[in-house]
Design a protein around this motif. Structure first.
Motif, short mmCIF file in Angstrom:
data_model
loop_
_atom_site.label_atom_id
_atom_site.label_comp_id
_atom_site.label_asym_id
_atom_site.label_seq_id
_atom_site.Cartn_x
_atom_site.Cartn_y
_atom_site.Cartn_z
N GLU A 161 0.93 -1.22 -0.11
CA GLU A 161 -0.02 0.03 -0.21
C GLU A 161 0.80 1.47 -0.05
OE1 GLU A 161 -3.21 0.44 -0.63
OE2 GLU A 161 -2.56 2.40 -0.78
N PHE A 162 0.61 2.19 -1.00
CA PHE A 162 1.47 3.39 -0.99
C PHE A 162 0.79 4.62 -0.44
CE2 PHE A 162 3.20 0.54 -4.25
CZ PHE A 162 4.57 0.87 -4.02
N LEU A 163 -0.58 4.48 0.05
CA LEU A 163 -1.20 5.45 0.59
C LEU A 163 -0.29 6.41 1.61
CD1 LEU A 163 -2.32 5.14 3.65
CD2 LEU A 163 -4.04 3.92 2.44
N GLU A 165 -0.74 9.06 4.95
CA GLU A 165 -1.85 9.49 6.01
C GLU A 165 -2.07 10.97 5.65
OE1 GLU A 165 -1.27 8.04 10.03
OE2 GLU A 165 -0.31 6.15 9.25
N LYS A 220 8.19 -1.57 -2.10
CA LYS A 220 7.41 -0.75 -1.02
C LYS A 220 8.78 -0.20 -0.01
CE LYS A 220 4.91 1.19 1.52
NZ LYS A 220 3.98 2.30 1.55
N ILE A 231 13.71 13.86 2.16
CA ILE A 231 13.56 14.85 3.44
C ILE A 231 15.09 14.94 4.13
CG2 ILE A 231 12.32 15.12 5.46
CD1 ILE A 231 10.21 13.26 4.19
N PHE A 265 8.71 16.76 -1.82
CA PHE A 265 9.25 15.99 -0.55
C PHE A 265 10.87 16.80 -0.35
CE2 PHE A 265 7.73 12.44 1.75
CZ PHE A 265 6.61 12.49 1.42
N LYS A 267 10.43 19.54 1.56
CA LYS A 267 10.27 20.57 2.51
C LYS A 267 11.05 20.37 3.60
CE LYS A 267 6.06 21.53 4.33
NZ LYS A 267 4.68 20.84 4.16
N SER A 269 11.73 20.22 7.50
CA SER A 269 11.14 20.09 8.62
C SER A 269 12.08 19.71 9.75
CB SER A 269 9.99 19.11 8.20
OG SER A 269 10.93 17.74 7.96
N PHE A 272 11.30 13.93 9.56
CA PHE A 272 10.09 12.99 9.38
C PHE A 272 9.65 12.17 10.49
CE2 PHE A 272 13.66 10.46 7.42
CZ PHE A 272 13.62 9.45 8.14
N GLY A 273 8.34 11.98 10.53
CA GLY A 273 7.71 11.10 11.40
C GLY A 273 6.80 9.91 10.82
N CYS A 276 5.94 4.77 9.27
CA CYS A 276 6.55 3.86 8.10
C CYS A 276 7.99 4.13 7.86
CB CYS A 276 5.65 4.24 6.67
SG CYS A 276 3.98 3.52 6.89
N PHE A 338 2.18 13.33 13.57
CA PHE A 338 3.54 13.67 12.82
C PHE A 338 3.20 14.22 11.53
CE2 PHE A 338 3.12 10.71 9.01
CZ PHE A 338 2.12 10.01 9.08
N LYS A 339 2.03 14.48 11.10
CA LYS A 339 1.79 15.51 10.08
C LYS A 339 0.14 15.92 10.16
CE LYS A 339 0.83 13.42 5.69
NZ LYS A 339 0.87 12.71 4.72
N ARG A 435 7.85 23.47 11.18
CA ARG A 435 7.12 22.88 10.30
C ARG A 435 6.97 23.75 8.96
NH1 ARG A 435 7.00 17.47 9.29
NH2 ARG A 435 7.35 16.65 11.14
#
Ligand code: NAD
Ligand code: UDX
Length: 448
Positions: A161-163, A165, A220, A231, A265, A267, A269, A272-273, A276, A338-339, A435
């Protein structure tokens, strides 16, 4: 073969939204999502504004399909038995003990699923790896199914799955690609076609990519590693910008306009959190080491190290601003997820930063529009209960609304890019913007 019943094991951030979308787009298929966590299932069956997963657009999809052909249940065995196709969308966290602890993926939930399927299944099943798994896991699953299964035949597919959040529904409706890995045998290719037929209900066929099982599994991990690497690359440059007077936002724009690189990708920050990136890259590092590829392992490990460095750097910046001691200082932490647009705080940089500020003596006032008070306190306890520190709640409060912020706060740390924070007036305090809401660089403005 035409599928009439699907079972998905795991009703989390992936199982819930993906199955809701399949049910919406395939009204003739009965989709049952099962989980051992009864509280989660009760919430999936409860009011639409308290679903266990917050995702823009999810409530509408659930409202349209739930009770029609979408069901949430704790009756795992029954759902497995009925279904011709079973998705495994259980968690695969980083191992905390045993061989590979702190790096390898913990496959115990996936193995438990496979054992359960083997025990219950009386008819042939297509078993699909939806969870993110190390390359060659299908081999292990097949071994369990063949060893412990009865008369049934199992075909194993990888369909990662590449979705992301926060944009899950949009990502599922219009996936860049759907990846399906299957065996090159005749029965393997038949199973692949059966799954393709489901996706064809809404995904154009050019976007459905088929590969062998190992390429699919590894793609994946590799995708997440490449995204996280970008990032860490931009974050490493943000440190150099701060030393030299270059502006990281301007840098991102200039770099991103090269179409070979592209703007996404990039930005900068606070790091990353999410559930995944860290776990999948650590898993990749572990796999490389396992295969004796130490240099490759070290290369990818550096992506994680830069991410840790960025979090430390940000927290330290706040501490240094106050002369190295935050005793008695009230710091507002805005954002815990986390976002933006998710209620998920797994591996959120906010957890780490809050801990560091707290340990430097700060009084913390935390607010997030979507993460519950209980989850925030759980995240804090998880890290600190072992250290036996003072009662956390004396120096940490979690607010129900941003209006409850103490007027005499000494500084604000913005740790999630929630839209709602953009309209707040911070002109009377010091802002540490991790952020990029007010500016993409980490900066502070004078108080009062
Ligand atoms: P999650 O923790 O939100 O959900 C997993 C669910 O599985 C939990 O509710 C748990 O109770 C349930 N479960 C575990 N073992 C079970 C069993 N034997 N029987 C029934 N239920 C069981 O995890 P998630 O975020 O949905 O991730 C699931 C997988 O998908 C992971 O491998 C993850 O890496 C991958 N993934 C996640 C995302 C994401 O954005 N969260 C995106 C792509 C892929
Ligand atoms: C990621 C992958 O994007 C997704 O394809 C995969 O299926 C699961 O892992 P997710 O973790 O949900 O998705 O969110 P993502 O949008 O990738 O953001 C991950 C982290 O990177 C967040 O903390 C985000 O704030 C941060 N990020 C993202 C940056 O710091 N800068 C950026 O430019 C983009």
């Amino acid at each position: 073969m035409k599928i009439k019943k699907i079972c998905c094991i795991g009703a989390g951030y992936v199982g819930g939204p993906t199955m809701a979308v399949i049910a919406l787009k395939c009204p003739d298929i009965k989709v049952t999502v099962v989980d051992l966590n009864e509280e989660r299932i009760v919430a999936w069956n409860g009011p639409l504004d308290t679903l266990p997963v917050y995702e823009p657009g999810l409530a509408e999809v659930v409202a349209a399909a739930r009770g029609r052909n979408l069901f949430f249940s704790i009756e795992v065995d029954r759902a497995i038995e009925e279904a011709e196709m079973i998705f495994m969308a259980v968690n695969t966290p980083t191992k905390t003990e045993g061989e590979g602890a702190g790096m390898a993926a913990d496959l115990s939930y996936v193995e438990a699923c496979a054992k359960n399927i083997a025990k219950v299944a009386k008819t042939n099943k297509i078993v699909i790896e939806k969870s993110t798994l190390p390359v060659r896991t299908a081999e292990k699953i097949k071994e369990i199914l063949d060893r412990e299964g009865k008369e049934a035949h199992f075909e194993i597919l990888s369909n990662p799955e590449f979705l992301a959040e926060g944009t899950a529904i949009q990502d599922l409706f219009k996936s860049d690609r759907v990846l399906i890995g299957g065996d090159e045998t005749e029965s393997g290719q038949k199973a692949v076609q059966t799954l393709i037929d489901i996706y064809l209900n809404w995904i154009p066929k050019e976007q459905i990519l088929t590969t062998n099982v190992w390429s699919s599994e590894l793609s994946k991990l590799a995708s997440n590693a490449m995204l996280a690497q970008r990032i860490s690359s931009i974050n490493s440059l943000s440190a150099l910008c701060e030393k030299t007077g270059a502006d990281i936002d301007e840098l991102s724009k200039a770099i991103g306009m090269d179409h070979r690189i592209g703007p996404k990708f990039l930005k900068a920050s606070v790091g990353f959190g999410g559930s995944c990136f860290q776990k999948d890259i650590l898993n990749l590092v572990y796999l490389c080491r396992y295969y004796g590829l130490d240099e490759v392992a070290e290369y990818w490990h550096q992506v994680i190290k830069i991410n840790d460095y960025q979090k430390v750097r940000f927290a330290q910046k706040i501490i240094d601003h106050f002369g190295g001691d935050l005793t008695g200082k009230i710091i507002a932490i805005l954002g815990w997820a986390f976002k933006a647009n998710t209620n998920d705080s797994r591996e959120s940089p906010a957890i780490y930063i809050a801990e560091k500020l707290f340990k430097a003596g700060a009084i913390l006032e935390i607010f997030d529009p979507m993460v519950s008070k209980e989850s925030i306190f759980k995240d804090i306890d998880f890290y600190w209960e072992a250290s036996g520190t003072e009662d956390l709640k004396l120096r940490i409060s979690v607010l129900d609304s941003v209006n409850e912020l103490d007027l005499s706060i000494d500084a604000v740390a913005i740790l999630t890019e929630w839209e709602a924070f953009k309209s707040l007036d911070f002109s009377k305090t010091i802002v540490f913007d991790g952020r990029g809401i007010l500016s993409s660089s980490i900066y502070s403005i004078g108080k009062g």
